[in-house]
Design an enzyme around this catalytic site. Structure first.
Site, PDB file in Angstrom:
ATOM      1  N   ASP A  11     -18.686  59.977 -27.685  1.00 16.20           N
ATOM      2  CA  ASP A  11     -18.645  58.984 -26.609  1.00 16.20           C
ATOM      3  C   ASP A  11     -18.343  57.629 -27.234  1.00 16.20           C
ATOM      4  O   ASP A  11     -18.493  57.440 -28.449  1.00 16.20           O
ATOM      5  CB  ASP A  11     -20.008  58.944 -25.893  1.00 16.20           C
ATOM      6  CG  ASP A  11     -20.041  57.895 -24.791  1.00 16.20           C
ATOM      7  OD1 ASP A  11     -19.105  57.865 -23.974  1.00 16.20           O
ATOM      8  OD2 ASP A  11     -20.981  57.072 -24.759  1.00 16.20           O
ATOM      9  N   SER A  12     -17.968  56.680 -26.397  1.00 21.68           N
ATOM     10  CA  SER A  12     -17.755  55.324 -26.875  1.00 21.68           C
ATOM     11  C   SER A  12     -19.047  54.727 -27.455  1.00 21.68           C
ATOM     12  O   SER A  12     -18.987  53.813 -28.267  1.00 21.68           O
ATOM     13  CB  SER A  12     -17.283  54.447 -25.714  1.00 21.68           C
ATOM     14  OG  SER A  12     -18.203  54.546 -24.642  1.00 21.68           O
ATOM     15  N   CYS A  74     -17.327  61.004 -22.923  1.00 25.68           N
ATOM     16  CA  CYS A  74     -16.963  59.703 -22.350  1.00 25.68           C
ATOM     17  C   CYS A  74     -15.924  59.881 -21.237  1.00 25.68           C
ATOM     18  O   CYS A  74     -14.862  60.471 -21.458  1.00 25.68           O
ATOM     19  CB  CYS A  74     -16.378  58.842 -23.467  1.00 25.68           C
ATOM     20  SG  CYS A  74     -15.938  57.190 -22.943  1.00 25.68           S
ATOM     21  N   GLU A 154     -27.700  49.215 -19.633  1.00 23.78           N
ATOM     22  CA  GLU A 154     -28.015  48.973 -21.046  1.00 23.78           C
ATOM     23  C   GLU A 154     -29.080  47.894 -21.218  1.00 23.78           C
ATOM     24  O   GLU A 154     -29.818  47.897 -22.191  1.00 23.78           O
ATOM     25  CB  GLU A 154     -26.740  48.617 -21.821  1.00 23.78           C
ATOM     26  CG  GLU A 154     -25.763  49.767 -21.789  1.00 23.78           C
ATOM     27  CD  GLU A 154     -24.870  49.870 -22.992  1.00 23.78           C
ATOM     28  OE1 GLU A 154     -24.753  48.886 -23.733  1.00 23.78           O
ATOM     29  OE2 GLU A 154     -24.281  50.950 -23.176  1.00 23.78           O
ATOM     30  N   CYS A 186     -18.936  58.019 -14.936  1.00 25.29           N
ATOM     31  CA  CYS A 186     -19.260  57.216 -16.119  1.00 25.29           C
ATOM     32  C   CYS A 186     -20.569  57.753 -16.692  1.00 25.29           C
ATOM     33  O   CYS A 186     -21.471  58.123 -15.933  1.00 25.29           O
ATOM     34  CB  CYS A 186     -19.413  55.745 -15.727  1.00 25.29           C
ATOM     35  SG  CYS A 186     -19.964  54.690 -17.084  1.00 25.29           S
ATOM     36  N   HIS A 188     -23.049  56.383 -17.884  1.00 26.94           N
ATOM     37  CA  HIS A 188     -24.273  55.635 -17.587  1.00 26.94           C
ATOM     38  C   HIS A 188     -24.824  55.876 -16.178  1.00 26.94           C
ATOM     39  O   HIS A 188     -25.987  55.601 -15.911  1.00 26.94           O
ATOM     40  CB  HIS A 188     -24.020  54.138 -17.739  1.00 26.94           C
ATOM     41  CG  HIS A 188     -23.799  53.687 -19.159  1.00 26.94           C
ATOM     42  ND1 HIS A 188     -22.899  54.297 -19.994  1.00 26.94           N
ATOM     43  CD2 HIS A 188     -24.381  52.687 -19.865  1.00 26.94           C
ATOM     44  CE1 HIS A 188     -22.917  53.675 -21.176  1.00 26.94           C
ATOM     45  NE2 HIS A 188     -23.801  52.697 -21.113  1.00 26.94           N
TER      46      HIS A 188
HETATM   47  N1  DGL Z   1     -18.894  55.927 -21.928  1.00 25.56           N
HETATM   48  C1  DGL Z   1     -18.120  55.146 -21.007  1.00 25.56           C
HETATM   49  C2  DGL Z   1     -17.655  56.033 -19.852  1.00 25.56           C
HETATM   50  O1  DGL Z   1     -18.208  57.075 -19.580  1.00 25.56           O
HETATM   51  C3  DGL Z   1     -18.906  53.964 -20.470  1.00 25.56           C
HETATM   52  C4  DGL Z   1     -19.136  52.874 -21.502  1.00 25.56           C
HETATM   53  C5  DGL Z   1     -17.850  52.234 -21.997  1.00 25.56           C
HETATM   54  O2  DGL Z   1     -17.210  51.481 -21.246  1.00 25.56           O
HETATM   55  O3  DGL Z   1     -17.495  52.506 -23.129  1.00 25.56           O
HETATM   56  O4  DGL Z   1     -16.703  55.695 -19.203  1.00 25.56           O
END
Ligand code: DGL
Length: 274
Positions: A11-12, A74, A154, A186, A188
């Site tokens: 993931d990012s 991600c 976050e 997403c 989150h």
């Molecule tokens: N992990 C990213 C997503 O699922 C969210 C956080 C980011 O913008 O890197 O899109």
């Protein structure tokens, strides 16, 4: 036969740990290797080229760990750079979160009016809309970028009034549009699931891509005869930057304790691979 090679997940940043949580529930015997690119997170506002480059680098690193499958946790990477991951991964299966989310939404929606929320990059790529319409062109998809939700989660503001107001602001349009199903596009957003249900007032089905992704991962490994029959060793976590916030955030997303984390310099790792 038991295939004890690990599953690579990335993931990012740390949001992808929501997918790890679901993978652990669905596949308790599988060993996971997770990489969170915390140094370059968030990806959601970045250019397509940058997201593609980062994704190729991380996939190269995971391939070096002898993984049997890659799960792209991600949404932004799944929407923008899945093809890059597939190319670098060669002949092991790659599963992004967008595909399972699309299939689940289509399966769930009765009126064939589906809403999707995600980062700016995910929505700009139109991956959910294209993915759903490729399965059934009669479906109308309404995609909405909600860039303020990631920082709110976050900052630990999930339960805060401010977040509820933001959700109302973002979701009202989708409700007016008459969607009967909403995809949380997403990493989150599953953490806002309770609040989202509250704002939607129980009228709309909510799809958590992470849950569906874990089920599809199990299916794919089962079909290939590559499931682990029993667990060999602990999951391994890598991050490209360890901030002070790391432990707090990780435990929110993982909904539990993270064993140990290794900080890596991805560029050094990649130089060694070459
Ligand atoms: N992990 C990213 C997503 O699922 C969210 C956080 C980011 O913008 O890197 O899109």
């Amino acid at each position: 036969m038991s295939d004890t090679r690990p599953i690579g997940v990335f993931d990012s940043g740390l949001g992808g740990l929501t997918v790890v949580h679901e993978l652990r529930e669905a596949l308790p015997n599988e060993r996971l290797i997770y990489l969170g690119d915390t140094l370059r997170c968030p990806y959601g506002g970045r250019s397509i080229d940058a997201i593609r480059t980062f994704s190729r680098e991380i996939t190269t690193f995971l391939m070096k760990q002898n993984v049997k499958m890659i799960v792209v946790a991600c949404n932004t990477v799944s929407a923008v750079a899945l093809q890059d991951v597939i190319e670098v991964a060669g002949n092991i299966p790659v599963l992004g979160v967008v595909g399972p989310g699309c299939r689940a939404a289509l399966h769930t929606s009765v009126d064939k009016r589906i809403g999707v929320i995600g980062t700016k990059a995910t929505v700009r790529a139109g991956a959910y809309g294209n993915g759903i319409r490729a399965l059934d062109e009669r479906v109308t998809v309404y995609e909405k970028a909600c860039p303020l939700l990631v920082p709110l989660v976050e900052e630990g503001f999930a339960e805060n009034k401010v977040t509820e107001l933001m959700l109302e602001e973002y979701l009202d349009e989708l409700v007016d549009f008459g969607v009967d199903t909403l995809v949380l596009g997403c990493t989150h957003y599953p953490l806002l699931s309770k609040q989202i249900h509250r704002v939607l007032g129980g009228r709309i089905e909510v799809i958590d891509s992470a849950w569906w992704t874990a089920r599809e991962a199990k299916q794919i490994l089962g079909d290939r005869g590559e499931l682990a029959v029993e667990r060999e060793g602990n999951d391994r976590f890598y991050a490209t930057d360890m901030t002070e916030e790391f432990t707090r955030l990780a435990s929110i997303f993982l909904r539990g304790q993270m064993d140990s984390v290794v900080e890596i310099d991805l560029h050094n790792e990649l130089t060694e691979i070459q």
